[in-house]
Design a protein around this motif. Sequence first.
Motif, PDB file in Angstrom:
ATOM      1  N   ALA A  88       2.234  -2.334  -9.991  1.00 19.17           N
ATOM      2  CA  ALA A  88       3.364  -1.395 -10.025  1.00 19.17           C
ATOM      3  C   ALA A  88       2.853   0.045 -10.016  1.00 19.17           C
ATOM      4  CB  ALA A  88       4.239  -1.647 -11.247  1.00 19.17           C
ATOM      5  N   VAL A  89       1.749   0.302 -10.697  1.00 21.31           N
ATOM      6  CA  VAL A  89       1.143   1.642 -10.695  1.00 21.31           C
ATOM      7  C   VAL A  89       0.675   1.990  -9.283  1.00 21.31           C
ATOM      8  CG1 VAL A  89      -0.796   3.033 -11.547  1.00 21.31           C
ATOM      9  CG2 VAL A  89       0.484   1.565 -13.132  1.00 21.31           C
ATOM     10  N   MET A  90       0.006   1.044  -8.615  1.00 20.58           N
ATOM     11  CA  MET A  90      -0.465   1.290  -7.248  1.00 20.58           C
ATOM     12  C   MET A  90       0.709   1.542  -6.303  1.00 20.58           C
ATOM     13  SD  MET A  90      -3.758   1.209  -7.321  1.00 20.58           S
ATOM     14  CE  MET A  90      -5.143   0.510  -8.197  1.00 20.58           C
ATOM     15  N   ASP A  91       1.771   0.776  -6.481  1.00 17.83           N
ATOM     16  CA  ASP A  91       2.963   0.960  -5.652  1.00 17.83           C
ATOM     17  C   ASP A  91       3.563   2.348  -5.875  1.00 17.83           C
ATOM     18  OD1 ASP A  91       4.835  -0.078  -3.745  1.00 17.83           O
ATOM     19  OD2 ASP A  91       6.279  -0.276  -5.376  1.00 17.83           O
ATOM     20  N   ALA A  92       3.654   2.762  -7.131  1.00 22.90           N
ATOM     21  CA  ALA A  92       4.173   4.098  -7.445  1.00 22.90           C
ATOM     22  C   ALA A  92       3.294   5.180  -6.821  1.00 22.90           C
ATOM     23  CB  ALA A  92       4.247   4.283  -8.964  1.00 22.90           C
ATOM     24  N   LEU A  93       1.988   4.970  -6.843  1.00 20.99           N
ATOM     25  CA  LEU A  93       1.069   5.951  -6.257  1.00 20.99           C
ATOM     26  C   LEU A  93       1.215   6.021  -4.740  1.00 20.99           C
ATOM     27  CD1 LEU A  93      -2.059   5.274  -8.482  1.00 20.99           C
ATOM     28  CD2 LEU A  93      -0.646   7.352  -8.454  1.00 20.99           C
ATOM     29  N   ARG A  94       1.435   4.875  -4.102  1.00 15.39           N
ATOM     30  CA  ARG A  94       1.662   4.895  -2.645  1.00 15.39           C
ATOM     31  C   ARG A  94       2.917   5.678  -2.310  1.00 15.39           C
ATOM     32  NH1 ARG A  94      -0.542  -0.475  -3.024  1.00 15.39           N
ATOM     33  NH2 ARG A  94       1.538  -1.346  -3.400  1.00 15.39           N
ATOM     34  N   HIS A  95       3.980   5.457  -3.082  1.00 20.37           N
ATOM     35  CA  HIS A  95       5.224   6.202  -2.860  1.00 20.37           C
ATOM     36  C   HIS A  95       5.014   7.698  -3.054  1.00 20.37           C
ATOM     37  CE1 HIS A  95       8.174   3.021  -2.199  1.00 20.37           C
ATOM     38  NE2 HIS A  95       7.491   2.301  -3.085  1.00 20.37           N
ATOM     39  N   LEU A  96       4.301   8.068  -4.118  1.00 15.21           N
ATOM     40  CA  LEU A  96       4.021   9.487  -4.369  1.00 15.21           C
ATOM     41  C   LEU A  96       3.178  10.087  -3.244  1.00 15.21           C
ATOM     42  CD1 LEU A  96       3.283   9.718  -8.204  1.00 15.21           C
ATOM     43  CD2 LEU A  96       5.150  10.815  -6.946  1.00 15.21           C
ATOM     44  N   ALA A  97       2.208   9.330  -2.760  1.00 15.94           N
ATOM     45  CA  ALA A  97       1.353   9.834  -1.670  1.00 15.94           C
ATOM     46  C   ALA A  97       2.195  10.151  -0.444  1.00 15.94           C
ATOM     47  CB  ALA A  97       0.271   8.809  -1.339  1.00 15.94           C
ATOM     48  N   LEU A  98       3.129   9.273  -0.128  1.00 16.71           N
ATOM     49  CA  LEU A  98       3.995   9.514   1.026  1.00 16.71           C
ATOM     50  C   LEU A  98       4.939  10.680   0.776  1.00 16.71           C
ATOM     51  CD1 LEU A  98       4.813   5.837   2.043  1.00 16.71           C
ATOM     52  CD2 LEU A  98       3.301   7.441   3.224  1.00 16.71           C
ATOM     53  N   GLU A  99       5.537  10.725  -0.414  1.00 16.48           N
ATOM     54  CA  GLU A  99       6.463  11.813  -0.765  1.00 16.48           C
ATOM     55  C   GLU A  99       5.795  13.174  -0.708  1.00 16.48           C
ATOM     56  OE1 GLU A  99       8.207  11.390  -4.648  1.00 16.48           O
ATOM     57  OE2 GLU A  99       9.175   9.498  -4.117  1.00 16.48           O
ATOM     58  N   ARG A 100       4.564  13.237  -1.191  1.00 22.19           N
ATOM     59  CA  ARG A 100       3.874  14.524  -1.317  1.00 22.19           C
ATOM     60  C   ARG A 100       3.011  14.856  -0.114  1.00 22.19           C
ATOM     61  NH1 ARG A 100       2.737  14.230  -7.851  1.00 22.19           N
ATOM     62  NH2 ARG A 100       4.952  14.068  -8.370  1.00 22.19           N
ATOM     63  N   GLY A 101       3.073  14.029   0.902  1.00 24.91           N
ATOM     64  CA  GLY A 101       2.347  14.327   2.133  1.00 24.91           C
ATOM     65  C   GLY A 101       0.840  14.266   2.003  1.00 24.91           C
ATOM     66  N   ALA A 102       0.346  13.409   1.122  1.00 27.76           N
ATOM     67  CA  ALA A 102      -1.098  13.271   0.944  1.00 27.76           C
ATOM     68  C   ALA A 102      -1.718  12.660   2.190  1.00 27.76           C
ATOM     69  CB  ALA A 102      -1.393  12.393  -0.271  1.00 27.76           C
ATOM     70  N   THR A 103      -2.968  12.992   2.429  1.00 25.69           N
ATOM     71  CA  THR A 103      -3.709  12.402   3.527  1.00 25.69           C
ATOM     72  C   THR A 103      -3.970  10.940   3.190  1.00 25.69           C
ATOM     73  OG1 THR A 103      -4.783  14.512   3.989  1.00 25.69           O
ATOM     74  CG2 THR A 103      -5.843  12.532   4.880  1.00 25.69           C
ATOM     75  N   ILE A 104      -3.579  10.044   4.075  1.00 20.65           N
ATOM     76  CA  ILE A 104      -3.778   8.621   3.843  1.00 20.65           C
ATOM     77  C   ILE A 104      -5.222   8.288   4.184  1.00 20.65           C
ATOM     78  CG2 ILE A 104      -2.990   6.284   4.421  1.00 20.65           C
ATOM     79  CD1 ILE A 104      -0.815   8.062   3.129  1.00 20.65           C
ATOM     80  N   ALA A 105      -5.961   7.817   3.181  1.00 20.41           N
ATOM     81  CA  ALA A 105      -7.391   7.541   3.363  1.00 20.41           C
ATOM     82  C   ALA A 105      -7.628   6.395   4.338  1.00 20.41           C
ATOM     83  CB  ALA A 105      -8.035   7.222   2.011  1.00 20.41           C
ATOM     84  N   GLU A 106      -6.707   5.490   4.400  1.00 19.34           N
ATOM     85  CA  GLU A 106      -6.814   4.333   5.289  1.00 19.34           C
ATOM     86  C   GLU A 106      -5.595   4.331   6.204  1.00 19.34           C
ATOM     87  OE1 GLU A 106      -9.277   1.954   5.318  1.00 19.34           O
ATOM     88  OE2 GLU A 106     -10.363   3.054   3.780  1.00 19.34           O
ATOM     89  N   PRO A 107      -5.575   5.144   7.265  1.00 15.80           N
ATOM     90  CA  PRO A 107      -4.376   5.273   8.091  1.00 15.80           C
ATOM     91  C   PRO A 107      -3.872   3.952   8.674  1.00 15.80           C
ATOM     92  CG  PRO A 107      -6.144   6.691   8.912  1.00 15.80           C
ATOM     93  CD  PRO A 107      -6.674   5.952   7.745  1.00 15.80           C
ATOM     94  N   ASP A 108      -4.781   3.067   9.063  1.00 16.20           N
ATOM     95  CA  ASP A 108      -4.351   1.784   9.615  1.00 16.20           C
ATOM     96  C   ASP A 108      -3.674   0.913   8.561  1.00 16.20           C
ATOM     97  OD1 ASP A 108      -5.294   2.495  12.084  1.00 16.20           O
ATOM     98  OD2 ASP A 108      -7.188   1.412  11.884  1.00 16.20           O
ATOM     99  N   ILE A 109      -4.005   1.132   7.308  1.00 17.62           N
ATOM    100  CA  ILE A 109      -3.432   0.319   6.240  1.00 17.62           C
ATOM    101  C   ILE A 109      -1.943   0.610   6.077  1.00 17.62           C
ATOM    102  CG2 ILE A 109      -3.606   1.481   4.004  1.00 17.62           C
ATOM    103  CD1 ILE A 109      -5.485  -1.616   4.454  1.00 17.62           C
ATOM    104  N   LEU A 110      -1.529   1.831   6.342  1.00 18.61           N
ATOM    105  CA  LEU A 110      -0.106   2.171   6.261  1.00 18.61           C
ATOM    106  C   LEU A 110       0.670   1.375   7.311  1.00 18.61           C
ATOM    107  CD1 LEU A 110       2.145   3.804   4.989  1.00 18.61           C
ATOM    108  CD2 LEU A 110       1.555   5.694   6.509  1.00 18.61           C
ATOM    109  N   GLY A 111       0.119   1.266   8.501  1.00 23.45           N
ATOM    110  CA  GLY A 111       0.742   0.447   9.543  1.00 23.45           C
ATOM    111  C   GLY A 111       0.777  -1.018   9.145  1.00 23.45           C
ATOM    112  N   PHE A 112      -0.269  -1.469   8.501  1.00 24.18           N
ATOM    113  CA  PHE A 112      -0.307  -2.853   8.022  1.00 24.18           C
ATOM    114  C   PHE A 112       0.811  -3.104   7.012  1.00 24.18           C
ATOM    115  CE2 PHE A 112      -1.700  -5.775   4.675  1.00 24.18           C
ATOM    116  CZ  PHE A 112      -1.809  -6.948   5.405  1.00 24.18           C
ATOM    117  N   HIS A 113       0.971  -2.191   6.044  1.00 25.64           N
ATOM    118  CA  HIS A 113       2.037  -2.325   5.047  1.00 25.64           C
ATOM    119  C   HIS A 113       3.404  -2.357   5.719  1.00 25.64           C
ATOM    120  CE1 HIS A 113       0.024  -2.089   1.100  1.00 25.64           C
ATOM    121  NE2 HIS A 113      -0.902  -1.423   1.756  1.00 25.64           N
TER     122      HIS A 113
END
Length: 177
Positions: A88-113
């Motif tokens: 749940a913490v990791m999920d919250a962090l993914r949401h925050l990363a997207l909300e705050r426009g953070a650079t996705i360290a694993e860009p292909d992983i976002l497509g996978f999700h």
Amino acid sequence: MIDLDSCDPKLAHDVHRSSRSDFAACLQCKSCGNGCPFVGAMDFTPNQIIRLVQLGMELQVLESATIWICVGCNTCAVNCPMAIDIPAVMDALRHLALERGATIAEPDILGFHREVLHSVERYGRTHKLEIMMRCKLRTLDLFSDLGVGLKMLKKRKLDLTPSKIDDIHHLDPVFKG
């Protein structure tokens, strides 16, 4: 070295509010990382991510590969003596990363999700072979995992056709917002 000027004490509050998990209770015992099947691919172990959140190190956490590599298998949570819901913490962090426009360290992983979510939306469960094929076609990396894929097919770990839950419309509210 920790730069206290770059720490945001609000980060822990935001993650706690979103995850509803009491990660402040983390003992840093490392049980979470010891059981994680993907820890070898992570840049930070789960307990290190929790410590970074506690310290308010937003940039390091939100731009880490770990939050995207975590598949939410719950192995870490089961091993945690404090019963912290780390997925749940990791999920919250993914949401925050997207909300705050953070650079996705694993860009292909976002497509996978996204492919996993689309599979669940279509069938009510994941169809691993389709997810894998869609990701491969999108990245044009068609053959790098062929050996692994063939082994999974041989061991019947990949179904050729998707199975669908009976009343898929029960999931509509989940995907409508």
